[in-house]
Design a protein around this motif. Sequence first.
Motif, mmCIF file in Angstrom:
data_model
loop_
_atom_site.group_PDB
_atom_site.id
_atom_site.type_symbol
_atom_site.label_atom_id
_atom_site.label_comp_id
_atom_site.label_asym_id
_atom_site.label_seq_id
_atom_site.Cartn_x
_atom_site.Cartn_y
_atom_site.Cartn_z
ATOM 1 N N PHE A 150 0.832 -1.208 0.000
ATOM 2 C CA PHE A 150 0.000 0.000 0.000
ATOM 3 C C PHE A 150 0.869 1.262 0.000
ATOM 4 O O PHE A 150 0.556 2.244 -0.675
ATOM 5 C CB PHE A 150 -0.919 0.012 1.220
ATOM 6 N N THR A 151 1.945 1.241 0.769
ATOM 7 C CA THR A 151 2.838 2.403 0.825
ATOM 8 C C THR A 151 3.454 2.672 -0.543
ATOM 9 O O THR A 151 3.593 3.829 -0.959
ATOM 10 C CB THR A 151 3.945 2.173 1.871
ATOM 11 N N ALA A 157 8.791 7.640 -3.946
ATOM 12 C CA ALA A 157 9.899 6.924 -3.315
ATOM 13 C C ALA A 157 10.511 7.713 -2.165
ATOM 14 O O ALA A 157 10.851 7.148 -1.121
ATOM 15 C CB ALA A 157 10.966 6.598 -4.361
ATOM 16 N N ASN A 158 10.643 9.043 -2.333
ATOM 17 C CA ASN A 158 11.274 9.828 -1.274
ATOM 18 C C ASN A 158 10.312 10.175 -0.140
ATOM 19 O O ASN A 158 10.668 10.901 0.777
ATOM 20 C CB ASN A 158 11.904 11.103 -1.848
ATOM 21 N N PRO A 228 -5.265 2.964 -5.738
ATOM 22 C CA PRO A 228 -5.569 4.399 -5.613
ATOM 23 C C PRO A 228 -6.664 4.879 -6.559
ATOM 24 O O PRO A 228 -7.418 5.796 -6.218
ATOM 25 C CB PRO A 228 -4.224 5.064 -5.936
ATOM 26 N N ASP A 229 -6.774 4.283 -7.756
ATOM 27 C CA ASP A 229 -7.777 4.767 -8.698
ATOM 28 C C ASP A 229 -9.198 4.370 -8.301
ATOM 29 O O ASP A 229 -10.160 4.774 -8.960
ATOM 30 C CB ASP A 229 -7.468 4.279 -10.122
ATOM 31 N N LYS A 230 -9.338 3.600 -7.214
ATOM 32 C CA LYS A 230 -10.660 3.269 -6.690
ATOM 33 C C LYS A 230 -10.974 4.039 -5.405
ATOM 34 O O LYS A 230 -11.997 3.796 -4.769
ATOM 35 C CB LYS A 230 -10.759 1.771 -6.412
ATOM 36 N N LYS A 243 -1.390 8.765 -10.017
ATOM 37 C CA LYS A 243 -0.722 7.876 -10.972
ATOM 38 C C LYS A 243 0.599 8.469 -11.448
ATOM 39 O O LYS A 243 1.628 7.782 -11.508
ATOM 40 C CB LYS A 243 -1.652 7.647 -12.167
ATOM 41 N N ILE A 244 0.579 9.765 -11.769
ATOM 42 C CA ILE A 244 1.778 10.409 -12.307
ATOM 43 C C ILE A 244 2.859 10.551 -11.236
ATOM 44 O O ILE A 244 4.040 10.293 -11.487
ATOM 45 C CB ILE A 244 1.422 11.793 -12.894
ATOM 46 N N ARG A 245 2.457 10.939 -10.016
ATOM 47 C CA ARG A 245 3.451 11.247 -8.983
ATOM 48 C C ARG A 245 4.195 9.999 -8.512
ATOM 49 O O ARG A 245 5.302 10.103 -7.987
ATOM 50 C CB ARG A 245 2.795 11.971 -7.802
ATOM 51 N N THR A 246 3.606 8.821 -8.687
ATOM 52 C CA THR A 246 4.288 7.587 -8.281
ATOM 53 C C THR A 246 4.905 6.848 -9.464
ATOM 54 O O THR A 246 5.485 5.777 -9.280
ATOM 55 C CB THR A 246 3.305 6.643 -7.563
#
Length: 473
Positions: A150-151, A157-158, A228-230, A243-246
């Motif tokens: 989940f994390t 990452a940072n 996350p998309d749910k 989605k983009i940030r990860t």
Amino acid sequence: MVDYEKHDASSRVEVADTDHITEQESRRVSRKVDWNVLPVFCAVFALQFLDKTALTYTTAMTFFIDTGITQDQYSWMASIFLKATLLTAPPTGILLQRLPLSKFTAFSIIMWGLMVCLHVVCGRNFGAYMAVRFFLGVFESTLSPALMLFTQQYYKANEQGTRTGIWASFATWAGFLGAGVAYGLATAEADGGPGALTMPAWKAFFLFLGCSTIFVGFIFGIFIPDTPDKARFFTARDKVVSKIRTRDNKQELFAKEWKWYQTVDAITDPQVWAASLIAFLAAICTSGITTFYGIMVISLGFMPRTAILLSMVNCWVSPFTIIILYLGDRFRKRSLFAIIPTAVSIAGSCMVWQIPRTLSHRTPRLAGFFLSLSFAVSAITAMSLITTNVAGRTKTTTAQAMFLMCTCLGGFVGPKTWRDGPTYTRAWILIIACNAANICLLTFLYLYYRWQNNRRDRRGGAVPDNKGDLTDR
């Protein structure tokens, strides 16, 4: 190793390479996760720690008298939990990959809460207690790898080190809560009178923990989405931003196919073995001190119920853990910063070992004992490094299983070293040696990551803004 899977557009948020997000949007989504998801992780991890260590608190109540359990049988009840976790770690990893993550985790939480409640109906049947403890270990083996996944899903990452430190540090806050509840129940049972309990204190304790866990399990299943998309707390734009940030994590989290080449890659990866060995050595320290905590404190001249209260001081490790992992994320040197609490643990252990065992010296020896507990930060750091640096769903799952299995093996070894009471000299020397070895392993991880990052940079494959402890082969 990253999985590149195609996903059904109806269940995944598709992101074009041209999509752009601002730093403000990224921080907003991170805060939403912090407020909606992280508190549930903290609560359930705290309850997991309480549920598996509840047996320790009951020794200060009438558990042995009411059940007829001997010291030898008590030891078996403690070890069967670890054996169950050790046996089920590999299949649990596969199930976490193939089944809906939130639903499977919630089911496991509810079931282990039920196992905790069942302690009160086992009577004087040792076999029944063994069965309950075994299945408690089976269901609890799900949580740590699930929270690590989940994390990875929700955080960059940072950010993962600090968040892992937050939810993992709630194990010590759980000790604070558990000690307070156990002390209150034990006092009510001992004092009697109008406020006396209608059942033995240890039964009330198990029921309180079990029912709390079942309740949180339902909360987990209702409010924590599989992906996350749910997430209902995200807007459509938030899902795109998430989605983009990860994406730069280079971690594929939705692949369902088990890829054996990634299993081999995990088994032959030095960073996975180093992190798992850190977990093994830290577990030797944890299991021994957890098992013999009461005996150790009572040997300093404190009463049993006072020993329960003093265990509340252990929670100092929680903010210390968060600070260390925050600094590690801030300067991108998690493995180096983890050396600090490991060195503190060595200093505390030396105090307990070397300060004279007299009543006038019990305060500094007790202080040394509490300082020695900071060894736990090294294991939490190692867990966060696996979360951040291992890519590929199958490889990640395998690495998590190795980490959990090494933790269980350390749990077997630890209590066996506490056999030279009342001084326990050999045990404290071993704790010092384990911490010294972990300093060497943490240093190795730092140097290994630097070497891997430099090699990747020379090949032109560096990931922007993700240096430091962030790498995979």
